[in-house]
Design a protein around this motif. Structure first.
Motif, PDB file in Angstrom:
ATOM      1  N   GLU A   1      49.833  37.321  18.586  1.00 24.37           N
ATOM      2  CA  GLU A   1      48.775  36.400  18.183  1.00 24.37           C
ATOM      3  C   GLU A   1      47.447  37.123  18.076  1.00 24.37           C
ATOM      4  O   GLU A   1      46.679  36.900  17.146  1.00 24.37           O
ATOM      5  CB  GLU A   1      48.669  35.267  19.209  1.00 24.37           C
ATOM      6  CG  GLU A   1      49.719  34.191  19.015  1.00 24.37           C
ATOM      7  CD  GLU A   1      49.393  32.967  19.837  1.00 24.37           C
ATOM      8  OE1 GLU A   1      49.877  32.925  20.984  1.00 24.37           O
ATOM      9  OE2 GLU A   1      48.667  32.080  19.368  1.00 24.37           O
ATOM     10  N   LEU A   2      47.196  38.000  19.075  1.00 22.02           N
ATOM     11  CA  LEU A   2      45.912  38.698  19.058  1.00 22.02           C
ATOM     12  C   LEU A   2      45.827  39.633  17.851  1.00 22.02           C
ATOM     13  O   LEU A   2      44.776  39.729  17.199  1.00 22.02           O
ATOM     14  CB  LEU A   2      45.729  39.496  20.354  1.00 22.02           C
ATOM     15  CG  LEU A   2      45.445  38.648  21.601  1.00 22.02           C
ATOM     16  CD1 LEU A   2      45.190  39.558  22.794  1.00 22.02           C
ATOM     17  CD2 LEU A   2      44.269  37.710  21.386  1.00 22.02           C
ATOM     18  N   ALA A   3      46.950  40.283  17.537  1.00 17.35           N
ATOM     19  CA  ALA A   3      46.959  41.189  16.389  1.00 17.35           C
ATOM     20  C   ALA A   3      46.635  40.408  15.121  1.00 17.35           C
ATOM     21  O   ALA A   3      45.803  40.824  14.292  1.00 17.35           O
ATOM     22  CB  ALA A   3      48.325  41.861  16.267  1.00 17.35           C
ATOM     23  N   GLU A   4      47.263  39.262  14.993  1.00 21.69           N
ATOM     24  CA  GLU A   4      47.041  38.410  13.832  1.00 21.69           C
ATOM     25  C   GLU A   4      45.581  37.951  13.777  1.00 21.69           C
ATOM     26  O   GLU A   4      44.931  37.971  12.734  1.00 21.69           O
ATOM     27  CB  GLU A   4      47.992  37.210  13.923  1.00 21.69           C
ATOM     28  CG  GLU A   4      47.681  36.045  13.018  1.00 21.69           C
ATOM     29  CD  GLU A   4      47.920  36.373  11.549  1.00 21.69           C
ATOM     30  OE1 GLU A   4      48.541  37.430  11.291  1.00 21.69           O
ATOM     31  OE2 GLU A   4      47.476  35.612  10.674  1.00 21.69           O
ATOM     32  N   HIS A   5      45.072  37.578  14.954  1.00 21.74           N
ATOM     33  CA  HIS A   5      43.697  37.115  15.039  1.00 21.74           C
ATOM     34  C   HIS A   5      42.745  38.204  14.551  1.00 21.74           C
ATOM     35  O   HIS A   5      41.873  37.952  13.711  1.00 21.74           O
ATOM     36  CB  HIS A   5      43.388  36.788  16.518  1.00 21.74           C
ATOM     37  CG  HIS A   5      42.056  36.165  16.727  1.00 21.74           C
ATOM     38  ND1 HIS A   5      41.913  34.876  17.170  1.00 21.74           N
ATOM     39  CD2 HIS A   5      40.798  36.642  16.565  1.00 21.74           C
ATOM     40  CE1 HIS A   5      40.634  34.591  17.272  1.00 21.74           C
ATOM     41  NE2 HIS A   5      39.922  35.652  16.919  1.00 21.74           N
TER      42      HIS A   5
ATOM     43  N   TYR B   1      43.199  31.819  15.312  1.00 18.04           N
ATOM     44  CA  TYR B   1      41.978  32.278  14.649  1.00 18.04           C
ATOM     45  C   TYR B   1      41.278  31.108  13.957  1.00 18.04           C
ATOM     46  O   TYR B   1      40.064  30.951  14.035  1.00 18.04           O
ATOM     47  CB  TYR B   1      42.313  33.368  13.637  1.00 18.04           C
ATOM     48  CG  TYR B   1      41.102  33.869  12.888  1.00 18.04           C
ATOM     49  CD1 TYR B   1      40.159  34.658  13.566  1.00 18.04           C
ATOM     50  CD2 TYR B   1      40.896  33.557  11.552  1.00 18.04           C
ATOM     51  CE1 TYR B   1      39.029  35.098  12.901  1.00 18.04           C
ATOM     52  CE2 TYR B   1      39.767  34.002  10.883  1.00 18.04           C
ATOM     53  CZ  TYR B   1      38.830  34.779  11.554  1.00 18.04           C
ATOM     54  OH  TYR B   1      37.717  35.213  10.905  1.00 18.04           O
TER      55      TYR B   1
ATOM     56  N   TYR C   1      42.982  31.815  24.018  1.00 25.54           N
ATOM     57  CA  TYR C   1      44.444  31.890  24.117  1.00 25.54           C
ATOM     58  C   TYR C   1      44.994  31.406  25.454  1.00 25.54           C
ATOM     59  O   TYR C   1      45.945  30.609  25.471  1.00 25.54           O
ATOM     60  CB  TYR C   1      44.927  33.293  23.730  1.00 25.54           C
ATOM     61  CG  TYR C   1      44.753  33.509  22.252  1.00 25.54           C
ATOM     62  CD1 TYR C   1      45.719  33.036  21.357  1.00 25.54           C
ATOM     63  CD2 TYR C   1      43.610  34.099  21.739  1.00 25.54           C
ATOM     64  CE1 TYR C   1      45.527  33.180  19.992  1.00 25.54           C
ATOM     65  CE2 TYR C   1      43.418  34.242  20.382  1.00 25.54           C
ATOM     66  CZ  TYR C   1      44.380  33.784  19.510  1.00 25.54           C
ATOM     67  OH  TYR C   1      44.206  33.903  18.163  1.00 25.54           O
TER      68      TYR C   1
ATOM     69  N   ARG D   1      51.399  35.853   6.529  1.00 22.41           N
ATOM     70  CA  ARG D   1      51.811  36.643   7.674  1.00 22.41           C
ATOM     71  C   ARG D   1      52.227  35.722   8.808  1.00 22.41           C
ATOM     72  O   ARG D   1      51.893  34.546   8.825  1.00 22.41           O
ATOM     73  CB  ARG D   1      50.659  37.561   8.102  1.00 22.41           C
ATOM     74  CG  ARG D   1      50.458  38.618   7.032  1.00 22.41           C
ATOM     75  CD  ARG D   1      49.789  39.865   7.491  1.00 22.41           C
ATOM     76  NE  ARG D   1      49.134  39.830   8.769  1.00 22.41           N
ATOM     77  CZ  ARG D   1      47.917  40.340   8.942  1.00 22.41           C
ATOM     78  NH1 ARG D   1      47.247  40.807   7.917  1.00 22.41           N
ATOM     79  NH2 ARG D   1      47.390  40.371  10.125  1.00 22.41           N
TER      80      ARG D   1
END
Lengths: 908, 115
Positions: free
Chosen positions: A27-31, B29, B51, B74
């Motif tokens: 998730e963080l990578a995507e963010h 995001y 998160y 993605r």
């Protein structure tokens, strides 16, 4: 709901070790990717876009930690981590762990043992529903100094109708002869009001109990039997209901069987093992007609109305008493000050053991405290050894609270392991240990090592571990980082604070054990004094054999109704017993004549009317009474001071005679000038309850010296003796003096008695020595226990001082080595170390002596013949403590003396 | 530069719920952006803190999540409001309005009103 759901999910994540880390990373990578794209499209340079995106997201490690904290249960995780580490630490120094666990096992085990006794006796003395509603009713006549005079049937009815109680019951403990089976047996039985079981609130296992509203004036010929009797005498016959049994020649029907768990209430163990209950109205044969003035000296128990406090009930009873006094002025003369007093039943049952048990729990509390102090001391000693470890961990960023938590986990683990070990030992040894508990303790049979006791042991260990682990943990984690780390290989020196605390702990330990030892020696001396007391009678080689004559409900069917009828049996039985091997002398008396052999139930007291002093209606003093045969005084070795003893010519037809003791002479015939007048020739009347039907004038013919027949601790209890050939008695005790064989005598006497009357049982055969010894059983128990605790305390204190001095020597080894190298005499080193031990002992003894002056004050009532401030005891105990302290310091002192300066100085 | 006020956890949770209520399923995001936009950039979220909060709300059952494809195709984790979450949002909105009304009244008070 929400909270619970969240907790359960986290718990399951924790248990299955499911990690959300991968998902978070994705998730963080995507963010980041999205943020970078947006930054790029806003026109940033690629490097700057990445940098800004990272900045906006925040520190990924912190996020991961938070996320993990939410995913699982970090508190529990840390706890498991700490526990794993604690177990590793514990295994790494097995000697240390073993000592700590053993010390705590001792402390917690002893505490738990005493708790299990107290749990059954003091905390739950009454195994009945709503025990707080149960009360004992006592009528007193404070105006004439008469206590617990009993109540009459009209008074009982007044109480029952007062609205204060659900039910009121009289009960009278005695013995009945059960005949019809192979061997006549004496059954511990109670005559009770039909409401007795309703008062207790218990139901039978089989059949029914009595109808509380049964109005039969005499015995209703129904009995309820106990589980023990049912199994013993009837082979647990399931069809027992309705069957008849013969008690004292009367035929009764069994209507109910009580459950095996049922134990009767009562003050003696005999009474608590009652096996048979018969209901009576006490207002017709064999009881006298119900008159307001005819008081039964029975016990009266009652169940209060639900929700009524004993205080409120007492208030309403006071009002009732006042109105009755107005209504019947002739029966309640104002100078007698008749009152009715309620006591919670639980209190009356534990009354005389309460103090001993409280003393024991205090003593065991001290032992626990001492063992905790000892362990705290050991933990502190280890703290210095772990100084470097703590410093390194702190330097690596461990928070202090985290270190305290880790250390506390370690000590809690040790304490709980110790507690569980103590409990396990107790559990395995319970059969062995229970032998030491005196049978006279209430609910003696119900003392058990149960789950509740285990819970107690664990709670005590956790509490002790928290309290006594926290301070060492706090002090261990508090250190000067740079100083500790810089001390390189030198072996860290404990902080000043730690060593001061260690000294305080050892001094406290010594002081506590001194207090315990003083208490133990005072009890020991009291016990010894009581044991060695001048009895006033000679118990050696005297045996008692008890039997009982039947007391049928209809007096006209009683074959032993008159003294003349009974004397035929008595003389024949005595003549036959006299012929038995070893028997030199014999006598007979009632059960109250057995010195010290009777509990509350058999203590017969009668109102004593002195002719010319008391009018028939006024309230006379109560006096202890025994009925004996003429030879009794000689068999027991009692000395005649004035007048004569009973003689063969004193018979039913001749004038009634009595012998009193000197205490009675002093108290009741003090004379006008206080010097005493001669009571011989004075006439008295004894009026009383069932059994003594001749309130005729009795002449005092003799005075004997005081003997401690009623209480070992009290020589001056007034007593009057009546002649058994003039006044028949139902419970009989034959006294045999001579070198008889105790094992065979029971059967021999039974044969002789039953060859005169085959329906008579032999109840109990005891030597007077045994009777004497069992009268001391509760005292002996508490004395032995406190002495044991004191010895334990002394041992622990010795270990404590040994540990402290060893540590001091270790700490000062460089200093000692330097002194030696500079030419100090080895003897001086020895002296120096011993002086340190003595200083600690002196300080401990000083503090302890202050305690020893305060504490025994509270146990004054348990002492006999020794002052709570006995100087020789205090001096002796202090000497013992000092000796132990010296002995404990000697080994480390020797080690210090033999130190090799070169190796010591090189080793650093 | 003046520090922007830290968003209180409870408030942030409410904002997340409201965002999901208004805009439907969103990935992390997206939520962060919307919260930032709606609060007028006054509350710049230290976005990572979102998160653990999303996980907490999911544990509490207010939101649910599943993998899906983002706008540029993605793999992204999408969060949506559950029925329980909707109810919670309504209740909390009511509470907020009530509190806000009280505070507003309090600020409006003039000295003469209190006599």
């Amino acid at each position: 709901m929400k909270f619970l759901r969240r907790f359960l999910i986290r718990l399951s994540n924790f248990a299955t070790r499911r990690s959300g880390d991968q998902r978070l990373q994705d998730e963080l990578a995507e963010h980041l990717a999205l943020q970078i794209e947006e930054n790029l499209s806003a026109g940033m340079a690629p490097a700057e876009a990445r940098r800004q995106a990272r900045l906006k997201l925040g520190a990924p490690e912190a996020i991961r930690e938070d996320h993990h904290g939410e995913q699982s249960l970090p508190f529990v995780e840390n706890l498991f981590q700490d526990l794993r580490l604690a177990v590793r630490m514990l295994l790494r120094s097995p000697g240390f762990s073993l000592i700590v666990i053993a010390t705590m096992a001792l402390g917690v085990g002893a505490t738990t043992a005493i708790y299990s006794v107290i749990d059954a006796t003091l905390l739950h003395p009454l195994p009945y529903p709503n025990p707080s509603e149960l009360v004992r009713i006592e009528a007193n006549l404070p105006g004439v100094g008469a206590h617990d005079v009993g109540i009459s049937i009209p008074e009982l009815r007044d109480l029952q109708n007062s609205g204060v109680f659900q039910n009121v019951s009289l009960c009278y403990f005695g013995t009945n002869n059960l005949t019809g089976s192979a061997q006549p047996a004496a059954i511990a039985s109670k005559s009770v009001s039909p409401s007795y079981f309703a008062v207790l609130g218990v139901d039978p296992e089989l059949g029914r109990t009595f109808d509380p509203h049964d109005a039969t004036p005499g015995f209703n010929l129904e009995v309820v039997i106990g589980d023990g009797l049912w199994k013993r005498a009837f082979g647990a016959d399931p069809h027992i209901l309705g069957k008849s049994l013969r008690l004292d020649n009367d035929v009764f029907h069994v209507v109910g069987v009580m459950p095996a768990s049922f134990r009767d209430q009562g003050q003696t163990s005999d009474e608590r093992s009652t096996d048979l209950w018969a209901a009576a109205g006490f207002s017709g044969d064999p009881a006298p007609p119900p008159m307001r003035g005819t008081r039964f000296q029975f016990e009266t128990i009652a169940r209060l109305q639900p929700g009524l406090s004993p205080q409120a009930a007492q208030g309403r009873l006071d009002a009732l008493v006042a109105s009755l006094k107005k209504q019947y002025p002739a029966d309640y003369p104002p100078q007698a000050e008749w009152t009715i007093h309620l006591t919670p039943l639980a209190e009356t049952l534990v009354g005389n053991v309460r103090q001993s048990l409280i003393l024991l729990s205090c003593a065991v509390g001290l032992v626990l405290l001492i063992s905790c102090v000892n362990v705290a001391n050991l933990l502190l000693a280890r703290a210095s050894a772990r100084g470097r470890e703590m410093a390194v961990r702190q330097a690596l960023g461990a928070a202090r609270t985290r270190l305290v938590r880790q250390l506390l986990t370690e000590s809690l683990l040790l304490f709980v392991l110790g507690g569980i070990t103590g409990f396990a030992v107790l559990f395995c040894a319970r059969k062995f240990l229970l032998q030491f508990v005196p049978e006279s303790l209430p609910r003696h049979n119900d003392i058990s090592i149960s789950w509740g006791v285990l819970a107690f042991a664990i709670v005590v260990s956790v509490a002790a571990g928290t309290v006594f682990g926290l301070v060492p943990a706090w002090l261990t984690s508090r250190l000067d980082l740079t100083a500790t780390l810089r001390q390189e290989g030198r072996g860290s020196h404990g902080s000043r604070q730690r060593s001061r605390l260690r000294h305080v702990l050892v001094i406290g330990e010594l002081a506590l054990s001194l207090v315990l030892m003083v208490a133990a020696s005072l009890l020991l001396r009291s016990f010894w004094d009581l044991f060695k007391v001048q009895l006033g009678f000679n118990p050696t080689r005297v045996m008692t054999v008890e039997t009982r004559l039947p007391n049928p409900n209809d007096p006209s069917t009683d074959i032993y109704r008159t003294a003349t009828q009974e004397s035929v049996f008595l003389r024949e039985a005595l003549r036959r017993i006299q012929t038995l091997p070893g028997v030199e002398e014999t006598a007979v008396g009632d059960r109250a004549a057995i010195p010290l052999g009777h509990g509350q139930n058999d203590r017969r007291t009668f109102p004593l009317f002195r002719e010319g002093l008391e009018a028939q209606s006024s309230q006379p003093p109560l006096i202890d009474t025994s009925i004996v045969s003429p030879e009794y005084f000689h068999v027991l070795g009692m000395t005649l001071l004035r007048g004569r003893l009973f003689a063969d010519q004193d018979l039913e037809a001749t004038p009634l005679v009595a012998v009193i003791n000197q205490a009675a002479a002093r108290m009741y015939w003090p004379g006008k000038d206080g010097k005493g007048e001669d009571p011989v020739g004075k006439r008295v009347r004894l009026l009383g309850r069932l059994g003594l039907r001749r309130p005729d004038a009795t002449t005092i013919v003799g005075v004997i010296a005081d003997a401690r027949t009623e209480s070992l601790a009290d020589a001056g209890i007034p007593k009057i003796y009546l002649d058994i050939y003039q006044r028949p008695a139902k419970t009989l005790a034959f006294f045999l003096r001579g070198p008889v064989d105790p094992a065979a005598i029971s059967a021999q006497v039974r044969t002789q008695i039953q060859s005169v009357d085959a329906a008579l049982p032999v109840i109990r055969v005891e030597t007077l020595g045994e009777v004497l010894s069992s009268s001391l059983s509760v005292r002996r128990f508490s004395m032995e226990m406190v002495t044991l605790f004191a010895a334990t305390a002394l041992l622990l204190a010795g270990l404590g001082i040994y540990g402290t001095i060893s540590y001091l020597v270790h700490e000062q080894s460089r200093e000692i080595a330097i002194r030696l190298a500079l030419g100090a005499q080895r003897r001086d080193i020895l002296k120096m170390v011993l002086r340190q031990g003595l200083t600690l002992a002196a300080a401990g003894a000083g503090v302890g002596l202050v305690g020893a002056l305060i504490v025994p004050h509270f146990m004054a009532s348990l002492l006999y013949g020794v002052s709570p401030y006995d100087l020789s005891t205090l001096a002796g105990v202090t000497a013992v403590l000092t000796a132990v302290a010296l002995a404990a310091s000697y080994t480390p002192a020797l080690r210090a003396m033999r130190l090799d300066p070169i190796t010591t100085l090189h080793s650093d | 530069m003046k520090e922007k006020p830290d968003v209180l956890q409870g408030t942030l949770a409410l904002m997340v719920l409201k965002t999901l209520d208004v805009l439907g399923p969103q990935h992390g995001y997206g939520i962060a952006r919307r919260v930032e936009q709606i609060s007028g950039d006054l509350l710049a979220v230290n976005q990572g803190t979102l998160y653990p909060l999303l996980l907490k709300l999911e544990h509490e059952g207010s939101i649910a999540s599943q993998w899906g494809a983002s706008e540029n195709n993605r793999r992204a984790r999408f969060y949506r409001l559950t029925e329980a979450g909707r109810k919670q949002l309504q209740a909390e909105t009511r509470d907020w309005e009530q509190t806000a009304a009280i505070i507003a009244r309090f600020f409006d008070v003039k000295a003469e009103d209190l006599t």
